[in-house]
Scaffold this motif. Structure first.
Motif, PDB file in Angstrom:
ATOM      1  N   HIS A 206       1.027  -1.070  -0.100  1.00 40.81           N
ATOM      2  CA  HIS A 206      -0.089   0.112   0.071  1.00 40.81           C
ATOM      3  C   HIS A 206       0.889   1.226  -0.078  1.00 40.81           C
ATOM      4  O   HIS A 206       1.487   1.288   0.940  1.00 40.81           O
ATOM      5  CB  HIS A 206      -0.863  -0.046   1.274  1.00 40.81           C
ATOM      6  N   LEU A 207       0.921   2.228  -0.876  1.00 42.20           N
ATOM      7  CA  LEU A 207       1.596   3.278  -1.225  1.00 42.20           C
ATOM      8  C   LEU A 207       0.785   4.673  -0.921  1.00 42.20           C
ATOM      9  O   LEU A 207      -0.194   4.774  -1.556  1.00 42.20           O
ATOM     10  CB  LEU A 207       2.303   3.227  -2.604  1.00 42.20           C
TER      11      LEU A 207
ATOM     12  N   TRP B 232      -2.880   2.347  -4.422  1.00 43.32           N
ATOM     13  CA  TRP B 232      -2.450   3.512  -4.377  1.00 43.32           C
ATOM     14  C   TRP B 232      -3.274   4.201  -3.294  1.00 43.32           C
ATOM     15  O   TRP B 232      -4.721   4.171  -3.787  1.00 43.32           O
ATOM     16  CB  TRP B 232      -2.265   4.055  -5.773  1.00 43.32           C
ATOM     17  N   HIS B 233      -2.669   5.154  -2.498  1.00 46.89           N
ATOM     18  CA  HIS B 233      -3.663   5.904  -1.486  1.00 46.89           C
ATOM     19  C   HIS B 233      -3.459   7.351  -1.878  1.00 46.89           C
ATOM     20  O   HIS B 233      -2.104   7.588  -1.915  1.00 46.89           O
ATOM     21  CB  HIS B 233      -3.694   5.571  -0.006  1.00 46.89           C
ATOM     22  N   ARG B 234      -4.377   8.316  -1.875  1.00 47.60           N
ATOM     23  CA  ARG B 234      -4.185   9.757  -1.759  1.00 47.60           C
ATOM     24  C   ARG B 234      -3.679  10.132  -0.319  1.00 47.60           C
ATOM     25  O   ARG B 234      -4.379   9.702   0.386  1.00 47.60           O
ATOM     26  CB  ARG B 234      -5.509  10.244  -2.471  1.00 47.60           C
TER      27      ARG B 234
ATOM     28  N   CYS C  24       3.048  -0.862  -6.751  1.00 45.28           N
ATOM     29  CA  CYS C  24       2.142  -1.067  -5.557  1.00 45.28           C
ATOM     30  C   CYS C  24       0.963  -1.684  -5.735  1.00 45.28           C
ATOM     31  O   CYS C  24       0.310  -1.847  -7.153  1.00 45.28           O
ATOM     32  CB  CYS C  24       2.087  -0.001  -4.794  1.00 45.28           C
TER      33      CYS C  24
ATOM     34  N   ARG D 218       2.711   3.722  -9.632  1.00 44.06           N
ATOM     35  CA  ARG D 218       1.585   3.087  -9.425  1.00 44.06           C
ATOM     36  C   ARG D 218       1.777   1.396  -9.971  1.00 44.06           C
ATOM     37  O   ARG D 218       1.132   0.562  -9.090  1.00 44.06           O
ATOM     38  CB  ARG D 218       0.575   3.523 -10.117  1.00 44.06           C
TER      39      ARG D 218
ATOM     40  N   ALA E 155       5.093  10.721  -9.339  1.00 46.58           N
ATOM     41  CA  ALA E 155       4.384   9.683  -8.427  1.00 46.58           C
ATOM     42  C   ALA E 155       3.433   8.680  -9.229  1.00 46.58           C
ATOM     43  O   ALA E 155       3.437   7.682  -8.961  1.00 46.58           O
ATOM     44  CB  ALA E 155       3.399  10.433  -7.589  1.00 46.58           C
ATOM     45  N   GLU E 156       2.894   9.250 -10.422  1.00 46.52           N
ATOM     46  CA  GLU E 156       1.941   8.283 -11.139  1.00 46.52           C
ATOM     47  C   GLU E 156       2.558   7.232 -11.692  1.00 46.52           C
ATOM     48  O   GLU E 156       2.397   5.963 -11.899  1.00 46.52           O
ATOM     49  CB  GLU E 156       1.448   9.115 -12.489  1.00 46.52           C
TER      50      GLU E 156
ATOM     51  N   ASP F 103       6.145  14.195  -4.521  1.00 49.60           N
ATOM     52  CA  ASP F 103       6.099  13.944  -6.132  1.00 49.60           C
ATOM     53  C   ASP F 103       6.900  14.966  -6.582  1.00 49.60           C
ATOM     54  O   ASP F 103       7.723  14.747  -7.715  1.00 49.60           O
ATOM     55  CB  ASP F 103       4.641  14.249  -6.338  1.00 49.60           C
TER      56      ASP F 103
END
Length: 189
Positions: A34-35, A63-65, A60, A57, A53-54, A42
């Motif tokens: 989980h990232l 992906w968490h905001r 992981c 993805r 950062a994209e 970023d």
């Protein structure tokens, strides 16, 4: 139970540690990763690696905001083995040490501490003043492990990648995750 680990990447210099951690965890294939990445991370990622950062993805499972305080990793009932923040900025360290969980990254770290799960903070700052040291002491008192990315030279590194892998390997050691990233003291090369 699915083996889960949280990786946080905050905005200090040294984002390559977080990237390499994600790459090595992907290679190991032992954990659901989980990232969560801060907005500052970023920007630092773009400056230091030319990536965004994209681009991470694919390294992981989830992906968490960082502004989503309702994410699964914000709850103690969502079981993980712990969290590594690599690198950990002084701002993030301060949030952890002061229980000021205004971002998902700090909230997830706080959950690890309250649930007595492993939390490794790869604090990346130098030189350090007394306030930084006191924050590290406070976080340690709460149960975090402080792992500054300090290179070890006994293994005879020949590249920057060797130094990065050695530090990432030590972080994985702190989490109890088996790997072969580093030469251990007293073991043949």
């Amino acid at each position: 139970m699915t083996r889960r680990i949280i990786v946080g990447i905050s905005g200090s210099s040294g984002v390559i540690y977080g990237v390499r951690l994600l790459e090595r965890l992907r290679e190991l294939g032992s954990h659901e990763v989980h990232l969560v990445i801060s907005a500052s991370a970023d920007r630092t990622l773009a400056i230091e690696t030319g990536r965004r950062a994209e681009d991470l993805r694919g390294l992981c499972e989830v992906w968490h905001r960082n502004d989503n305080l309702a994410a699964s990793i914000a709850s103690g009932s969502f079981r993980t083995e712990g969290m590594i923040i690599a690198p950990c900025s002084i701002k993030t360290l301060s949030g952890v040490a002061n229980c000021y969980a205004d971002t998902l990254m700090v909230r997830a770290a706080d959950v690890c501490l309250k649930e007595r799960r492993r939390l490794v903070l790869m604090v990346r700052e130098t030189p350090l003043h007394k306030g930084h040291l006191e924050l590290m002491l406070r976080a340690t008192d709460y149960g975090a492990q402080i792992l500054p990315p300090v290179p070890a030279f006994y293994a005879g590194p020949v590249s920057v990648d060797d130094l990065i892998d050695q530090t990432v390997g030590r972080a994985l050691d702190c989490m109890g995750i088996e790997h072969s990233l580093l030469k251990r003291w007293g073991e043949p090369g």
